[in-house]
Scaffold this motif. Structure first.
Motif, short mmCIF file in Angstrom:
data_model
loop_
_atom_site.label_atom_id
_atom_site.label_comp_id
_atom_site.label_asym_id
_atom_site.label_seq_id
_atom_site.Cartn_x
_atom_site.Cartn_y
_atom_site.Cartn_z
N VAL A 14 0.72 -1.03 0.05
CA VAL A 14 -0.01 0.08 0.16
C VAL A 14 0.92 1.43 -0.05
O VAL A 14 0.04 2.65 0.08
CB VAL A 14 -0.92 0.10 1.19
CG1 VAL A 14 -1.41 -0.78 1.28
CG2 VAL A 14 -0.32 0.11 2.50
N THR A 15 2.15 1.20 0.15
CA THR A 15 2.83 2.09 0.10
C THR A 15 4.21 2.22 -1.22
O THR A 15 4.25 0.90 -1.23
CB THR A 15 3.31 2.57 1.42
OG1 THR A 15 4.67 1.87 1.81
CG2 THR A 15 2.62 3.34 2.29
N SER A 16 4.38 2.82 -1.45
CA SER A 16 6.32 2.69 -2.60
C SER A 16 6.69 4.39 -2.88
O SER A 16 5.85 4.70 -2.43
CB SER A 16 5.45 2.14 -4.04
OG SER A 16 4.45 2.67 -4.07
N GLY A 17 7.28 4.11 -3.33
CA GLY A 17 8.31 5.33 -3.71
C GLY A 17 9.45 6.19 -2.06
O GLY A 17 8.89 7.35 -3.14
N SER A 18 9.10 5.54 -1.28
CA SER A 18 9.69 6.04 0.10
C SER A 18 11.03 5.86 0.34
O SER A 18 10.76 4.54 0.59
CB SER A 18 8.56 6.61 0.91
OG SER A 18 9.12 7.46 1.96
N THR A 19 12.20 6.63 0.94
CA THR A 19 13.17 5.95 1.40
C THR A 19 12.63 5.99 3.25
O THR A 19 13.70 5.96 4.33
CB THR A 19 14.77 6.84 1.19
OG1 THR A 19 14.35 8.75 1.78
CG2 THR A 19 14.63 6.84 -0.53
N LYS A 51 -6.15 3.59 -2.02
CA LYS A 51 -4.91 3.53 -1.75
C LYS A 51 -4.00 5.12 -1.24
O LYS A 51 -2.74 5.37 -1.95
CB LYS A 51 -4.19 3.13 -2.42
CG LYS A 51 -4.10 1.56 -3.20
CD LYS A 51 -4.22 0.75 -1.63
CE LYS A 51 -4.02 -0.50 -2.32
NZ LYS A 51 -5.58 -1.16 -2.14
N ARG A 52 -5.21 5.82 -1.74
CA ARG A 52 -5.08 7.26 -1.40
C ARG A 52 -4.15 8.15 0.20
O ARG A 52 -5.13 7.26 1.21
CB ARG A 52 -6.36 8.54 -1.44
CG ARG A 52 -6.15 9.69 -1.22
CD ARG A 52 -6.98 10.13 -1.96
NE ARG A 52 -7.24 11.61 -1.29
CZ ARG A 52 -7.79 12.56 0.19
NH1 ARG A 52 -8.00 11.75 0.58
NH2 ARG A 52 -7.89 13.95 -0.11
N ARG A 53 -3.06 8.22 0.07
CA ARG A 53 -2.78 8.46 1.13
C ARG A 53 -2.18 10.33 1.48
O ARG A 53 -2.56 10.88 0.64
CB ARG A 53 -1.01 8.29 1.31
CG ARG A 53 -0.11 7.95 2.67
CD ARG A 53 0.75 7.45 2.46
NE ARG A 53 1.81 7.92 1.65
CZ ARG A 53 3.06 8.15 1.66
NH1 ARG A 53 4.32 7.22 1.82
NH2 ARG A 53 4.21 8.75 0.54
N VAL A 54 -2.61 10.51 2.90
CA VAL A 54 -2.79 11.60 3.55
C VAL A 54 -1.92 12.25 4.42
O VAL A 54 -2.41 10.93 5.15
CB VAL A 54 -4.01 12.71 3.10
CG1 VAL A 54 -5.11 12.67 1.71
CG2 VAL A 54 -4.97 11.65 4.83
#
Length: 359
Positions: A14-19, A51-54
């Motif tokens: 459910v999350t991606s593209g983050s370090t 899958k929208r994240r705020v």
């Protein structure tokens, strides 16, 4: 979603593209959202259907992981450090995406915990200032400052700790006029909640319990659970051992559940506690029956360790920790990715744990 006790559905990312490092994921009670935080002090909510994240909060100091969902899953309570140096308790609403502070600006407050019936939000707050006087010099130290408080979430919810009615013939649980709630009493429901934010800060209630060093508040159907600890000393242990306490909402009395505790967790209904003791034992306690605690045996737990794979993981974890937590973002001018590429091939020649430490 799988409703079976053992679910064989594949995991969904459910999350991606983050370090960033993510912590403490918590499902909402209606299973529609997950709240979680990261190492940069940000608090997020993901809506599972889209899958929208705020991002709902960004702590300028150090975000606490004390966020909790309301019984109906439509509100998230959390604490946040403000720019004035004080922490406060906030409520975020799914409906309008807004966060509202519900505690005063100049008192620290944290550890929000919802009453199961959705009528109150409990929290801890440091409001007791009766300092110790040093025995060596004329100086002060504050200790035992924390009390348990609550706000009523609607204007028609009355103080559950009001004056008792002690008229002859009435049982000990009766309370006078304004001490009873007009809403649903004792009902653990997922029904939609209504929070009246207007004047909510003025609807604060203090639980009739002496201030102490209190942390980790949990609210069950019948009890408030919390940890009580001794004062902190440099170089020696406190004479007061940490204990898990249960405060009976009905009897207005606190009793120990588990003593000499280092870690603990409570069941959702607040009736049982799993605790690790300083003796390294892990025990399962029933609130109100601490003498019948059951020891949890770990004798049957085994694990398989592949040293070469473990050394590679240690290397990767160490590299990531510097990347994520180094005190300046430019790493003092070093190309951190290039340094990993330079030293990682040496893992092929590591033959022992000592070799890995010297690479």
């Amino acid at each position: 979603t799988c409703a079976l006790p053992i679910c064989n559905d594949p995991a969904v990312q459910v999350t991606s593209g983050s370090t960033a490092r993510y912590y403490a994921p918590r499902w909402s009670r209606d299973d529609k959202r997950i709240a979680f935080s990261d190492n940069r002090g940000r608090l997020y909510v993901i809506e599972m259907a889209t899958k929208r994240r705020v991002t709902i909060a960004n702590d300028p100091a150090d975000l606490s992981q004390d966020y909790r969902w309301s019984p109906d899953g439509q509100f998230l309570g959390f604490s946040l450090n403000d720019s004035n140096g004080f922490s406060g308790v906030y409520i975020w609403s799914v409906a309008d995406g807004k966060s509202r502070r519900i505690t005063p600006q100049f008192f620290n407050a944290q550890s929000p915990a919802w009453a199961p019936n959705g009528e109150l939000l409990y929290f801890l707050s440091q409001r007791e200032y009766q300092p110790l006087l040093s025995t060596i010099e004329f100086d002060f130290a504050t200790d035992r400052q924390t009390g348990i408080f609550a706000v009523t979430l609607r204007k028609d919810v009355q103080n559950p700790f009001g004056i008792r009615d002690d008229e002859p013939g009435d049982d000990n649980d009766k309370t006078s006029g304004k001490a009873r709630s007009k809403g649903k009493s004792g009902e653990n429901s997922k029904a939609p909640m209504n929070i009246e934010f207007d004047g909510i800060e003025q609807r604060a209630i203090r639980v009739p319990l002496e201030a102490d060093n209190l942390t980790n508040l949990e609210v069950g159907d019948e009890n408030l659970l919390y940890q009580r600890s001794g004062p902190f000393y440099y170089g020696r242990d406190s004479s007061v051992k940490s204990s898990v306490m249960a405060y009976s909402i009905k009897d207005r009395e606190a009793k120990p559940v588990a003593e000499d505790v280092t870690e603990w967790s409570a069941t959702a209904d607040g009736k049982h506690v799993l605790a690790r003791l300083s003796s390294k034992e892990i025990k399962y306690f029933e609130v109100g029956k601490s003498e019948d605690a059951k020891e949890v045996s770990l004798a049957g737990l085994v694990t398989t360790c592949i040293p070469a794979a473990e050394w590679r993981e240690i290397f990767a974890e160490s590299w990531r920790r510097y990347r994520d937590y180094f005190y300046v973002e430019n790493m003092h001018g070093y190309d951190w990715k290039k340094l990993r590429e330079k030293y990682q091939p040496l893992l092929d020649f590591v033959g022992s744990r000592a070799d890995r430490s010297e690479e």
